[in-house]
Design a protein around this motif. Structure first.
Motif, PDB file in Angstrom:
ATOM      1  N   PRO A  70       0.700  -1.173  -0.064  1.00  0.00           N
ATOM      2  CA  PRO A  70      -0.126   0.030   0.172  1.00  0.00           C
ATOM      3  C   PRO A  70       0.822   1.331   0.015  1.00  0.00           C
ATOM      4  CG  PRO A  70      -0.273  -1.029   2.065  1.00  0.00           C
ATOM      5  CD  PRO A  70       0.393  -1.954   1.347  1.00  0.00           C
ATOM      6  N   ILE A  71       1.961   1.297   0.693  1.00  0.00           N
ATOM      7  CA  ILE A  71       2.851   2.325   0.626  1.00  0.00           C
ATOM      8  C   ILE A  71       3.444   2.697  -0.580  1.00  0.00           C
ATOM      9  CG2 ILE A  71       4.885   3.566   1.928  1.00  0.00           C
ATOM     10  CD1 ILE A  71       4.121   2.199   4.265  1.00  0.00           C
ATOM     11  N   LEU A  72       4.046   1.769  -1.232  1.00  0.00           N
ATOM     12  CA  LEU A  72       4.602   1.958  -2.592  1.00  0.00           C
ATOM     13  C   LEU A  72       3.659   2.270  -3.468  1.00  0.00           C
ATOM     14  CD1 LEU A  72       7.199  -1.016  -2.445  1.00  0.00           C
ATOM     15  CD2 LEU A  72       7.571   1.549  -2.323  1.00  0.00           C
ATOM     16  N   LYS A  73       2.279   1.772  -3.398  1.00  0.00           N
ATOM     17  CA  LYS A  73       1.160   1.975  -4.401  1.00  0.00           C
ATOM     18  C   LYS A  73       1.101   3.648  -4.395  1.00  0.00           C
ATOM     19  CE  LYS A  73      -3.348   0.725  -6.062  1.00  0.00           C
ATOM     20  NZ  LYS A  73      -3.705   2.257  -6.311  1.00  0.00           N
ATOM     21  N   VAL A  74       0.970   4.214  -3.307  1.00  0.00           N
ATOM     22  CA  VAL A  74       0.726   5.626  -3.068  1.00  0.00           C
ATOM     23  C   VAL A  74       1.895   6.407  -4.028  1.00  0.00           C
ATOM     24  CG1 VAL A  74       0.779   7.648  -1.746  1.00  0.00           C
ATOM     25  CG2 VAL A  74      -0.412   5.443  -0.829  1.00  0.00           C
ATOM     26  N   LEU A  75       3.023   5.876  -3.989  1.00  0.00           N
ATOM     27  CA  LEU A  75       4.159   6.453  -4.737  1.00  0.00           C
ATOM     28  C   LEU A  75       4.054   6.185  -6.078  1.00  0.00           C
ATOM     29  CD1 LEU A  75       7.052   5.982  -2.163  1.00  0.00           C
ATOM     30  CD2 LEU A  75       5.653   8.025  -2.552  1.00  0.00           C
TER      31      LEU A  75
ATOM     32  N   LYS B  99       2.261  -1.130 -13.082  1.00  0.00           N
ATOM     33  CA  LYS B  99       2.221  -2.310 -12.422  1.00  0.00           C
ATOM     34  C   LYS B  99       3.638  -2.684 -12.263  1.00  0.00           C
ATOM     35  CE  LYS B  99      -0.262  -6.742 -13.482  1.00  0.00           C
ATOM     36  NZ  LYS B  99      -1.132  -7.259 -14.613  1.00  0.00           N
ATOM     37  N   VAL B 100       3.854  -3.250 -10.997  1.00  0.00           N
ATOM     38  CA  VAL B 100       5.280  -3.724 -10.723  1.00  0.00           C
ATOM     39  C   VAL B 100       5.064  -5.256 -10.223  1.00  0.00           C
ATOM     40  CG1 VAL B 100       7.218  -3.291  -9.184  1.00  0.00           C
ATOM     41  CG2 VAL B 100       5.817  -1.365  -9.988  1.00  0.00           C
ATOM     42  N   HIS B 101       6.087  -5.937 -10.301  1.00  0.00           N
ATOM     43  CA  HIS B 101       6.064  -7.458 -10.113  1.00  0.00           C
ATOM     44  C   HIS B 101       7.317  -7.538  -8.981  1.00  0.00           C
ATOM     45  CE1 HIS B 101       3.654  -7.343 -13.853  1.00  0.00           C
ATOM     46  NE2 HIS B 101       3.128  -8.404 -13.437  1.00  0.00           N
ATOM     47  N   ILE B 102       7.150  -8.651  -8.317  1.00  0.00           N
ATOM     48  CA  ILE B 102       7.996  -9.265  -7.323  1.00  0.00           C
ATOM     49  C   ILE B 102       8.677 -10.617  -8.297  1.00  0.00           C
ATOM     50  CG2 ILE B 102       8.950 -10.254  -5.301  1.00  0.00           C
ATOM     51  CD1 ILE B 102       8.265  -7.426  -4.946  1.00  0.00           C
ATOM     52  N   TYR B 103       9.977 -10.272  -8.535  1.00  0.00           N
ATOM     53  CA  TYR B 103      10.799 -11.618  -9.126  1.00  0.00           C
ATOM     54  C   TYR B 103      11.281 -12.154  -7.974  1.00  0.00           C
ATOM     55  CZ  TYR B 103      13.947 -13.745 -12.075  1.00  0.00           C
ATOM     56  OH  TYR B 103      14.908 -14.994 -12.954  1.00  0.00           O
ATOM     57  N   GLU B 104      10.913 -13.621  -7.865  1.00  0.00           N
ATOM     58  CA  GLU B 104      11.371 -14.277  -6.640  1.00  0.00           C
ATOM     59  C   GLU B 104      12.701 -14.979  -6.768  1.00  0.00           C
ATOM     60  OE1 GLU B 104       9.654 -14.615  -4.061  1.00  0.00           O
ATOM     61  OE2 GLU B 104       7.712 -13.975  -4.761  1.00  0.00           O
ATOM     62  N   ILE B 105      13.683 -14.009  -6.673  1.00  0.00           N
ATOM     63  CA  ILE B 105      15.055 -14.155  -6.701  1.00  0.00           C
ATOM     64  C   ILE B 105      15.806 -13.259  -5.493  1.00  0.00           C
ATOM     65  CG2 ILE B 105      15.497 -15.082  -8.891  1.00  0.00           C
ATOM     66  CD1 ILE B 105      17.074 -12.451  -9.578  1.00  0.00           C
ATOM     67  N   GLU B 106      16.952 -13.973  -4.702  1.00  0.00           N
ATOM     68  CA  GLU B 106      17.601 -12.992  -3.682  1.00  0.00           C
ATOM     69  C   GLU B 106      18.387 -12.055  -4.124  1.00  0.00           C
ATOM     70  OE1 GLU B 106      16.800 -13.294  -0.482  1.00  0.00           O
ATOM     71  OE2 GLU B 106      15.302 -14.508  -1.109  1.00  0.00           O
ATOM     72  N   PRO B 107      19.218 -11.971  -5.181  1.00  0.00           N
ATOM     73  CA  PRO B 107      20.071 -10.894  -5.717  1.00  0.00           C
ATOM     74  C   PRO B 107      19.216  -9.487  -5.243  1.00  0.00           C
ATOM     75  CG  PRO B 107      20.400 -12.628  -6.952  1.00  0.00           C
ATOM     76  CD  PRO B 107      19.275 -13.214  -6.162  1.00  0.00           C
ATOM     77  N   VAL B 108      19.801  -8.430  -4.994  1.00  0.00           N
ATOM     78  CA  VAL B 108      19.216  -7.129  -4.877  1.00  0.00           C
ATOM     79  C   VAL B 108      19.297  -6.595  -6.209  1.00  0.00           C
ATOM     80  CG1 VAL B 108      19.294  -4.644  -4.008  1.00  0.00           C
ATOM     81  CG2 VAL B 108      19.491  -6.629  -2.573  1.00  0.00           C
ATOM     82  N   ASN B 109      18.137  -6.140  -7.094  1.00  0.00           N
ATOM     83  CA  ASN B 109      18.129  -5.561  -8.268  1.00  0.00           C
ATOM     84  C   ASN B 109      16.661  -5.163  -8.750  1.00  0.00           C
ATOM     85  OD1 ASN B 109      19.171  -5.063 -10.671  1.00  0.00           O
ATOM     86  ND2 ASN B 109      19.942  -6.873 -11.474  1.00  0.00           N
ATOM     87  N   GLY B 110      16.781  -4.421  -9.859  1.00  0.00           N
ATOM     88  CA  GLY B 110      15.378  -4.121 -10.317  1.00  0.00           C
ATOM     89  C   GLY B 110      15.514  -4.581 -11.839  1.00  0.00           C
ATOM     90  N   LEU B 111      14.515  -4.600 -12.673  1.00  0.00           N
ATOM     91  CA  LEU B 111      14.627  -5.273 -13.900  1.00  0.00           C
ATOM     92  C   LEU B 111      13.508  -4.682 -14.859  1.00  0.00           C
ATOM     93  CD1 LEU B 111      15.495  -7.379 -15.966  1.00  0.00           C
ATOM     94  CD2 LEU B 111      13.913  -8.991 -15.033  1.00  0.00           C
ATOM     95  N   ALA B 112      13.646  -4.270 -16.041  1.00  0.00           N
ATOM     96  CA  ALA B 112      12.878  -3.929 -17.071  1.00  0.00           C
ATOM     97  C   ALA B 112      12.877  -4.780 -18.081  1.00  0.00           C
ATOM     98  CB  ALA B 112      13.077  -2.564 -17.491  1.00  0.00           C
ATOM     99  N   ALA B 113      11.955  -5.943 -18.147  1.00  0.00           N
ATOM    100  CA  ALA B 113      11.764  -6.904 -19.199  1.00  0.00           C
ATOM    101  C   ALA B 113      11.613  -6.202 -20.707  1.00  0.00           C
ATOM    102  CB  ALA B 113      10.593  -7.588 -18.765  1.00  0.00           C
TER     103      ALA B 113
ATOM    104  N   VAL C  63      13.825   3.298  -7.844  1.00  0.00           N
ATOM    105  CA  VAL C  63      14.245   2.191  -8.550  1.00  0.00           C
ATOM    106  C   VAL C  63      13.310   1.757  -9.500  1.00  0.00           C
ATOM    107  CG1 VAL C  63      14.815  -0.444  -8.398  1.00  0.00           C
ATOM    108  CG2 VAL C  63      15.528   1.257  -6.352  1.00  0.00           C
ATOM    109  N   ILE C  64      11.807   2.038  -9.167  1.00  0.00           N
ATOM    110  CA  ILE C  64      10.886   1.778 -10.204  1.00  0.00           C
ATOM    111  C   ILE C  64      10.983   2.839 -11.323  1.00  0.00           C
ATOM    112  CG2 ILE C  64       8.309   1.794 -10.567  1.00  0.00           C
ATOM    113  CD1 ILE C  64       8.247   0.581  -7.407  1.00  0.00           C
ATOM    114  N   ALA C  65      11.299   4.110 -10.802  1.00  0.00           N
ATOM    115  CA  ALA C  65      11.235   5.078 -11.909  1.00  0.00           C
ATOM    116  C   ALA C  65      12.342   4.860 -12.789  1.00  0.00           C
ATOM    117  CB  ALA C  65      11.540   6.329 -11.188  1.00  0.00           C
ATOM    118  N   HIS C  66      13.559   4.312 -12.300  1.00  0.00           N
ATOM    119  CA  HIS C  66      14.727   3.986 -13.107  1.00  0.00           C
ATOM    120  C   HIS C  66      14.405   2.942 -14.302  1.00  0.00           C
ATOM    121  CE1 HIS C  66      19.133   3.441 -13.788  1.00  0.00           C
ATOM    122  NE2 HIS C  66      18.665   1.916 -14.114  1.00  0.00           N
ATOM    123  N   GLU C  67      13.795   1.893 -13.604  1.00  0.00           N
ATOM    124  CA  GLU C  67      13.381   0.886 -14.548  1.00  0.00           C
ATOM    125  C   GLU C  67      12.462   1.386 -15.618  1.00  0.00           C
ATOM    126  OE1 GLU C  67      15.161  -1.589 -14.689  1.00  0.00           O
ATOM    127  OE2 GLU C  67      15.907  -1.207 -12.723  1.00  0.00           O
ATOM    128  N   LEU C  68      11.428   2.186 -15.258  1.00  0.00           N
ATOM    129  CA  LEU C  68      10.473   2.840 -16.165  1.00  0.00           C
ATOM    130  C   LEU C  68      11.257   3.604 -17.242  1.00  0.00           C
ATOM    131  CD1 LEU C  68       7.727   4.287 -13.843  1.00  0.00           C
ATOM    132  CD2 LEU C  68       7.253   2.541 -15.657  1.00  0.00           C
TER     133      LEU C  68
END
Length: 227
Positions: free
Chosen positions: A39-44, A58-72, A100-105
Motif C-alpha cells: 500500500p505504501i509503494l502504491k501511493v508513490l 504495474k510492478v512485479h516481484i521477481y522471486e530471486i534473492e540478489p538485490v536488483n530491479g529489472l525492465a523486461a 528504482v521503479i522510476a529508473h526501470e520505467l
C-alpha cells in the motif's frame, strides 16, 4: 559468397539467440513472479503514474534473492524479492524503492530493454565473426581478444543506458513531488545492499557506472534544470 559465409552464419546465430533470449526471459519471469501489493509503494507509484498521465504503474516481484530491479523486453517492471526484503526490513525507504521503479520505467520508455536484448544477440554474432577473423591472425588468443573487445563495447553501451535511465527517473521523481534525494541516497548504500565488489575494477570495464558518478550526473541535471 563463400568468404562471407562465416559472417552470415554469425548474423543468423545472433538472430536465433535474440529470439531464444526473449522467450527464455519471458518464461522465467512468468514462472517466478507475482504482482507487487504494497500500500505504501502504491501511493508513490500512483503519484508517478499521475505525473506520466497513465492509469497505473504495474510492478512485479521477481522471486530471486540478489538485490536488483529489472525492465523486461515486453515492458514489465520487476523488483527482486531480495530488494523488496531490504525495504521490508527498513534498509531501503519507500521513496528509494520508488526511485528504482522510476529508473526501470526509464529503461522501458527509452527503449533500452529491447535494445539490450538485441545488442546482446548482436554482440554474440560480432564476437563469433571477430573470433573467426582474429583466429586466423592470432591463433590461440583470437577468440579471447574478440571476447574482450565485445565486453568493452557492451560495458560502454550499458553505462550510457544507466545514465539515461537515471536522468529519466530524476525528472519523473521531481514531477511526482518525490524529488531526487531518495535516488541519490540509494546510490550511497547500493554497494552495501548488493554486496558488490567492483570498487577495484576499472570504470571502463563495468556495466554500471560507479555510484559517485551517478550522483554527480543527477546533481548536474538538477543544476541545469534550475538554471
Amino acid at each position: 559468397m563463400i568468404k562471407f559465409t562465416p559472417i552470415l552464419l554469425a548474423v543468423l546465430y545472433g538472430f536465433v539467440m535474440y529470439r531464444f533470449s526473449v522467450w527464455r526471459t519471458s518464461r522465467e519471469l512468468d514462472a517466478n513472479s507475482t504482482e507487487l501489493a504494497d500500500p505504501i509503494l502504491k501511493v508513490l507509484t500512483d503519484r508517478m503514474a499521475q505525473a506520466l498521465d497513465i492509469e497505473r504503474i504495474k510492478v512485479h516481484i521477481y522471486e530471486i534473492e540478489p538485490v536488483n530491479g529489472l525492465a523486461a523486453p515486453d515492458g514489465r517492471i520487476f523488483i527482486t524479492r531480495g530488494f523488496f526484503n531490504k525495504y521490508r526490513k527498513g534498509e531501503v525507504t519507500s521513496e528509494e524503492m520508488a526511485s528504482v521503479i522510476a529508473h526501470e520505467l526509464g529503461h522501458v520508455a527509452l527503449g533500452h530493454s529491447k535494445r539490450r536484448m538485441i545488442d546482446f544477440s548482436g554482440q554474440n554474432a560480432m564476437r563469433t565473426a571477430l573470433a573467426m577473423v582474429l583466429g586466423r591472425f592470432l591463433p590461440g588468443i583470437g577468440p579471447w581478444v574478440a571476447g574482450l573487445l565485445m565486453r568493452l563495447v557492451a560495458a560502454r553501451l550499458s553505462r550510457n543506458d544507466e545514465f539515461e535511465a537515471d536522468a529519466y527517473a530524476s525528472a519523473l521523481l521531481v514531477k511526482a513531488g518525490i524529488g531526487t534525494e531518495p535516488q541519490k541516497s540509494l546510490f550511497t548504500k547500493l554497494e552495501k545492499l548488493t554486496g558488490a565488489r567492483g570498487a577495484s575494477t576499472p570504470a571502463w570495464m563495468l556495466s554500471h557506472p560507479k555510484s559517485p558518478q551517478r550522483i554527480a550526473a543527477i546533481e548536474a541535471n538538477e543544476a541545469k534544470w534550475q538554471a
